[in-house]
Design a protein around this motif. Structure first.
Motif, short mmCIF file in Angstrom:
data_model
loop_
_atom_site.label_atom_id
_atom_site.label_comp_id
_atom_site.label_asym_id
_atom_site.label_seq_id
_atom_site.Cartn_x
_atom_site.Cartn_y
_atom_site.Cartn_z
N ALA A 91 37.77 40.45 37.96
CA ALA A 91 37.82 38.98 37.93
C ALA A 91 38.96 38.50 38.78
O ALA A 91 38.82 37.54 39.57
CB ALA A 91 38.00 38.50 36.48
N LEU A 92 40.10 39.21 38.62
CA LEU A 92 41.28 38.81 39.40
C LEU A 92 41.00 38.99 40.91
O LEU A 92 41.33 38.13 41.73
CB LEU A 92 42.48 39.67 38.98
CG LEU A 92 43.79 39.38 39.67
CD1 LEU A 92 44.23 37.93 39.43
CD2 LEU A 92 44.87 40.35 39.20
N GLN A 93 40.32 40.11 41.20
CA GLN A 93 39.99 40.39 42.59
C GLN A 93 39.11 39.26 43.17
O GLN A 93 39.31 38.81 44.31
CB GLN A 93 39.25 41.73 42.69
CG GLN A 93 39.02 42.20 44.08
CD GLN A 93 38.35 43.57 44.13
OE1 GLN A 93 37.95 44.12 43.06
NE2 GLN A 93 38.26 44.12 45.29
N GLN A 94 38.19 38.80 42.30
CA GLN A 94 37.29 37.73 42.73
C GLN A 94 38.07 36.46 43.03
O GLN A 94 37.84 35.76 44.03
CB GLN A 94 36.23 37.47 41.62
CG GLN A 94 35.03 36.72 42.07
CD GLN A 94 34.21 37.51 43.12
OE1 GLN A 94 34.32 38.74 43.25
NE2 GLN A 94 33.42 36.77 43.86
N ARG A 95 39.02 36.16 42.11
CA ARG A 95 39.79 34.93 42.30
C ARG A 95 40.63 35.00 43.58
O ARG A 95 40.71 34.05 44.34
CB ARG A 95 40.72 34.72 41.08
CG ARG A 95 40.02 34.09 39.88
CD ARG A 95 41.02 33.45 38.95
NE ARG A 95 42.08 34.31 38.54
CZ ARG A 95 41.98 35.21 37.53
NH1 ARG A 95 40.85 35.37 36.85
NH2 ARG A 95 43.01 35.94 37.21
N VAL A 96 41.23 36.20 43.71
CA VAL A 96 42.09 36.34 44.92
C VAL A 96 41.24 36.26 46.18
O VAL A 96 41.64 35.64 47.18
CB VAL A 96 42.86 37.67 44.87
CG1 VAL A 96 43.65 37.89 46.17
CG2 VAL A 96 43.83 37.66 43.71
N ASN A 97 40.02 36.87 46.14
CA ASN A 97 39.13 36.75 47.31
C ASN A 97 38.89 35.29 47.67
O ASN A 97 38.95 34.89 48.85
CB ASN A 97 37.78 37.42 47.02
CG ASN A 97 37.82 38.92 47.34
OD1 ASN A 97 38.64 39.36 48.14
ND2 ASN A 97 36.95 39.70 46.70
N ARG A 98 38.62 34.49 46.63
CA ARG A 98 38.35 33.07 46.90
C ARG A 98 39.59 32.36 47.46
O ARG A 98 39.49 31.53 48.35
CB ARG A 98 37.92 32.38 45.58
CG ARG A 98 36.48 32.69 45.23
CD ARG A 98 35.91 31.58 44.33
NE ARG A 98 34.62 32.00 43.84
CZ ARG A 98 34.40 32.63 42.69
NH1 ARG A 98 35.40 32.90 41.87
NH2 ARG A 98 33.18 32.96 42.34
N TYR A 99 40.73 32.75 46.87
CA TYR A 99 41.98 32.13 47.33
C TYR A 99 42.18 32.40 48.84
O TYR A 99 42.47 31.50 49.63
CB TYR A 99 43.16 32.68 46.51
CG TYR A 99 44.48 32.41 47.12
CD1 TYR A 99 45.02 31.09 47.14
CD2 TYR A 99 45.24 33.43 47.69
CE1 TYR A 99 46.26 30.86 47.72
CE2 TYR A 99 46.47 33.18 48.27
CZ TYR A 99 46.97 31.88 48.29
OH TYR A 99 48.17 31.63 48.87
N LEU A 100 41.99 33.69 49.18
CA LEU A 100 42.19 34.07 50.58
C LEU A 100 41.17 33.38 51.48
O LEU A 100 41.46 32.97 52.61
CB LEU A 100 42.09 35.60 50.75
CG LEU A 100 43.18 36.43 50.05
CD1 LEU A 100 42.99 37.92 50.31
CD2 LEU A 100 44.57 36.01 50.54
N GLU A 101 39.94 33.24 50.92
CA GLU A 101 38.88 32.58 51.69
C GLU A 101 39.28 31.15 52.00
O GLU A 101 39.17 30.68 53.15
CB GLU A 101 37.57 32.60 50.87
CG GLU A 101 36.38 32.07 51.62
CD GLU A 101 35.13 32.12 50.72
OE1 GLU A 101 34.06 32.41 51.25
OE2 GLU A 101 35.26 31.88 49.49
N GLN A 102 39.78 30.46 50.97
CA GLN A 102 40.19 29.06 51.17
C GLN A 102 41.37 28.98 52.14
O GLN A 102 41.43 28.11 53.03
CB GLN A 102 40.58 28.45 49.83
CG GLN A 102 39.39 28.10 48.97
CD GLN A 102 39.78 27.62 47.57
OE1 GLN A 102 40.96 27.47 47.25
NE2 GLN A 102 38.80 27.40 46.72
N LEU A 103 42.31 29.91 51.95
CA LEU A 103 43.51 29.89 52.79
C LEU A 103 43.13 30.07 54.27
O LEU A 103 43.60 29.34 55.15
CB LEU A 103 44.45 31.02 52.36
CG LEU A 103 45.80 31.07 53.04
CD1 LEU A 103 46.65 29.85 52.64
CD2 LEU A 103 46.55 32.35 52.65
#
Ligand code: ADP
Length: 625
Positions: A91-103
Motif C-alpha cells: 500500500a505504501l509502495q502504491q502511495r509513493v508511486n502516486r506521489y512520484l507520478e504527481q511530482l
C-alpha cells in the motif's frame, strides 16, 4: 649626344618582369587584405560566439538547476524513507508511486524513481506504464554507482528501458550519509532546450566526458563522437549501457588550426551532415561548470571567408590600379626628367657651340688682325724692297755709267778735239776772209755738238730715276735707247749688232726705263763675254710669242759655263774679275722682269754663245687707261 638621344623602349623581358612584379604585388595586396579581413572576421565571430556560449550555457544550467532540488525533495519525503525500511508494504509502495507520478507530472520531468540499496527500482513515477521501471535492476548504471559513492550527482545517459536520452539527477536516501538505503533519481529530458536551440542556425553542441555529443541543435549529430573511440572505451560504454547500444559514429571533426586551447578552426566531414554544415567553422568550447561536459559553439567561417575574399579582390584590384597609376606617374616623371636632361644637354651643347663660335670669332679677328699686320708688313717690306730695288737699279745704272765713262770720255774727246780744230780753222778762215769755209766749219761744229748732246742726253735719260709705272712701250724704241747708251762701248769693241724686229710696232706693258736697264745689262754681259772675240757679234730679236712680247739677246761668245748656268740669277754670282762685276746684274734684271709681270730666261744657244730672252706682257692684253 647620349643625353640627347631618345630613351629606348624597354625590352620584352623587362616588360614581362614588370608585369609579373605588378601581378605579384597586386596578389600580395589582395592576400594581405584577405588575411586582415579574415582575422577581423574571426575576432568578430569569437566575440559573438563567446556571447552565444554564455547564453547557451546559462540556459542549460538553468534548465538543469531547475530540477536539482527534486532528488533531495524525494529523499526528504517521509513515506519514501519509510518504504525503504518496509519494502514489502504494497500500500505504501502504491502511495509513493502516486506521489512520484504527481511530482514528475508537475515538475515536468521524464521520470522520478527510487532505487533501493540493491539497485532495484522500488517505486517510479511511470508505475502505470507497461514499460515501467519498477522492479528493474539498475545497479550497473553509472549514475547509481556514482550516487552510492558520492551521495548524489548528475549524469547524462540513455534509458535502458525506453532508450530515451535524459539527464539523471540523483540523491542518496538514508538516515545519515553513511547509512544509504537507496537512491532517488530524477530523469530530466532536455528536448525543450534542444528545441529552443534548434531555431539557431549556427551549430551548438554539448559533449560529455567521452567526447560523445549528448546535446545539439543538429539532431543528426547527436550521439556521434568528436574523436573516434578506441575499442576498450567502446566495450566499457557498452557494458554500462550509457548510450543504450547507440553506434557512436565519429562526427568527422577535423581541426584545421588551433587558435588557443579552447578555440580552433575546424571542418566536418561532409557525411556528418548537410553539405552546408561541412564548414569551415570557428569552434569555441568551454567546460560547463558542475559537469564533466563541454559546450561547443560553431560559427560558420563561410561569410567571413566570402567577405574577406571579396575584400581581397577589391584590394588586389585597387593595388593593381594604384601600382599602375604609380608606374604611369613614375614613367611620366622619368619622361619629364629625360626631357629636362635633354634640354639641359641641348642648352649645354648650345652654350658650348656659342663659346666655340665666340672663340672662333675671336681667333678669326685675331688672325685677321695678324693678317692685316702681316699684309701691312708685306706692303712695308715690298715698299722697302721696291725702294731697295730702285736703289739697286739706280746703283746698277750708275755702275753701267761708270763702266761706260772711259768709252764716253773717249767718244766725247774726239768731237771735242774736232771742235777745237774746227773752231781754230774757222777763226783763221774768218781772218783770211773766207766766211764760206768758216760757215762750213761752224755747221760741222754744230753737228758734232748735236752728237755730243745726243750721247749725254741718252746717258742722262738712262741715269734718271724711273717712275716705276708700266705703260704701253714700243720695244723698238727701248732697244734703240739701250743701244744708244752702249754706243760708245759697242763702237769701242767694234761689235756687230743686228736687230731684227718681226713686228716693228710691237708694244709691251712695262716700265721702259727698267726694261732698257735689263737690255743694257744683257748687252753689256754679251759684250763682256766676247771681249776676246775677234769678230764680236750680237743678235737682237723682237717678236710676239703667244701673249708675250719677247726680246732676245744672243751673243757669239763662249756661252754660259756649267757653274754660271746653275747660279745665273743668284745675287752676287759673278765670274768676272774684281772690280768688273758685282754679280747683281742678272738677279736684278730677273727681278725687274718678275715685278713687271714677265720673266727672264737664259741659256746657251744650240749654235754657240749665250742667249737671254726677256718676256713681257703684251700691251694689247692690258686694259686701256
Ligand atoms: P756680272 O756681270 O756683274 O758678273 P751678272 O749677273 O750680270 O753679273 O752676270 C753674272 C755672270 O753670268 C757673269 O759673271 C758671267 O759669268 C755670266 N754671264 C752673263 N752673261 C753672259 C754671257 N752672255 N755669256 C757668258 N757668260 C755670261
Amino acid at each position: 649626344m647620349s643625353a640627347l638621344s631618345l630613351a629606348r623602349p624597354p625590352r620584352l623581358s623587362v616588360l614581362l618582369s614588370l608585369a609579373c612584379l605588378w601581378l605579384l604585388l597586386s596578389g600580395l595586396g589582395g592576400w594581405g587584405v584577405h588575411w586582415l579581413a579574415q582575422q577581423a572576421g574571426i575576432a568578430d565571430l569569437r566575440a559573438s560566439g563567446e556571447h552565444r556560449m554564455d547564453l547557451y550555457a546559462a540556459s542549460l544550467e538553468r534548465e538543469v538547476d531547475k530540477y536539482a532540488f527534486l532528488p533531495a525533495i524525494v529523499a526528504l519525503e517521509q513515506e519514501v524513507q519509510t518504504l525503504l525500511s518496509r519494502p514489502d508494504d504494497a500500500a505504501l509502495q502504491q502511495r509513493v508511486n502516486r506521489y512520484l507520478e504527481q511530482l514528475s507530472d508537475r515538475a515536468g520531468t521524464l521520470s522520478v524513481y527510487v532505487v533501493d540499496s540493491h539497485g532495484k527500482v522500488k517505486v517510479a513515477s511511470n508505475w502505470r506504464r507497461p514499460d515501467s521501471f519498477v522492479g528493474e535492476d539498475l545497479s550497473f548504471r553509472p549514475y547509481y554507482r556514482e550516487a552510492l559513492r558520492a551521495g548524489g550527482g548528475r549524469y547524462f545517459g540513455i534509458g535502458t528501458t525506453r532508450g530515451e536520452p535524459g539527464y539523471y539527477l540523483t540523491s542518496t536516501l538514508g538516515p545519515t550519509p553513511g547509512q544509504v538505503q537507496g537512491v532517488a533519481v530524477v530523469k530530466v529530458g532536455l528536448a525543450q532546450l534542444e528545441q529552443s536551440w534548434a531555431a539557431v542556425e549556427s551549430p551548438v553542441l554539448v559533449s560529455d566526458e567521452n567526447g560523445v555529443l549528448i546535446l545539439s541543435n543538429r539532431p543528426e549529430w547527436k550521439f556521434t563522437t568528436l574523436q573516434p573511440l578506441d575499442e576498450a572505451t567502446r566495450q566499457q560504454l557498452a557494458n554500462s549501457q550509457k548510450y543504450n547500444r547507440r553506434v557512436l559514429q565519429p562526427l568527422g571533426w577535423q581541426v584545421l588550426r588551433a587558435l588557443d586551447a579552447n578555440t580552433a578552426l575546424v571542418r566536418l566531414q561532409p557525411e556528418a551532415g548537410a553539405a552546408s554544415a561541412a564548414g569551415p567553422f570557428l569552434a569555441q568550447s568551454r567546460p560547463l561548470v558542475g559537469t564533466p561536459w563541454r559546450m561547443t559553439v560553431l560559427s560558420s567561417l563561410r561569410p567571413v571567408n566570402q567577405l574577406a575574399l571579396s575584400r581581397a579582390w577589391v584590394a588586389a584590384a585597387l593595388t593593381a590600379l594604384v601600382l599602375l597609376l604609380a608606374a604611369l606617374l613614375y614613367q611620366r616623371r622619368q619622361h619629364l626628367r629625360e626631357q629636362l636632361a635633354a634640354q639641359a644637354a641641348l642648352q649645354a651643347a648650345n652654350d658650348a657651340l656659342e663659346r666655340k663660335v665666340e672663340q672662333r670669332t675671336e681667333d678669326l679677328s685675331l688672325a685677321n688682325q695678324a693678317l692685316q699686320q702681316e699684309v701691312a708688313e708685306r706692303v712695308q717690306a715690298e715698299a722697302t724692297l721696291r725702294a731697295a730695288q730702285d736703289e739697286l737699279v739706280q746703283a746698277g745704272k750708275l755702275a753701267v755709267i761708270g763702266q761706260l765713262s772711259t768709252e764716253v770720255a773717249h767718244e766725247l774727246n774726239q768731237p771735242l778735239a774736232a771742235l777745237r780744230a774746227l773752231a781754230g780753222n774757222s777763226q783763221r778762215f774768218l781772218e783770211r776772209g773766207q766766211p764760206e769755209m768758216a760757215h762750213s766749219n761752224l755747221q760741222r761744229m754744230a753737228e758734232l755738238a748735236d752728237r755730243m748732246g745726243h750721247i749725254t742726253g741718252q746717258l742722262r735719260n738712262f741715269a734718271r730715276k724711273s717712275a716705276g709705272q708700266p705703260q704701253r712701250v714700243e720695244l723698238a724704241q727701248v732697244v734703240e735707247g739701250a743701244l744708244a747708251v752702249l754706243e760708245p762701248r759697242i763702237s769701242q769693241s767694234a761689235a756687230l749688232v743686228s736687230c731684227k724686229l718681226h713686228q716693228p710696232d710691237l708694244k709691251a706693258w712695262c716700265d721702259a726705263n727698267r726694261v732698257q736697264q735689263v737690255l743694257i745689262n744683257l748687252l753689256g754681259n754679251a759684250l763682256d763675254s766676247m771681249r776676246e772675240s775677234s769678230r764680236p757679234c750680237i743678235e737682237i730679236e723682237c717678236l710676239q710669242s703667244e701673249s708675250w712680247a719677247q726680246i732676245s739677246v744672243r751673243d757669239h761668245g763662249p756661252g754660259l759655263s756649267e757653274q754660271a748656268a746653275a747660279h745665273l740669277f743668284e745675287p752676287f754670282f759673278t765670274t768676272k774679275p774684281e772690280g768688273q762685276g758685282l754679280g747683281l746684274g742678272l738677279s736684278l734684271s730677273a727681278d725687274i722682269a718678275r715685278t713687271g709681270g714677265g720673266r727672264l730666261q737664259g741659256g746657251n744657244h744650240p749654235q754657240g754663245g749665250a742667249i737671254f730672252t726677256l718676256s713681257l706682257p703684251l700691251a694689247d692684253t692690258q686694259p686701256l687707261c
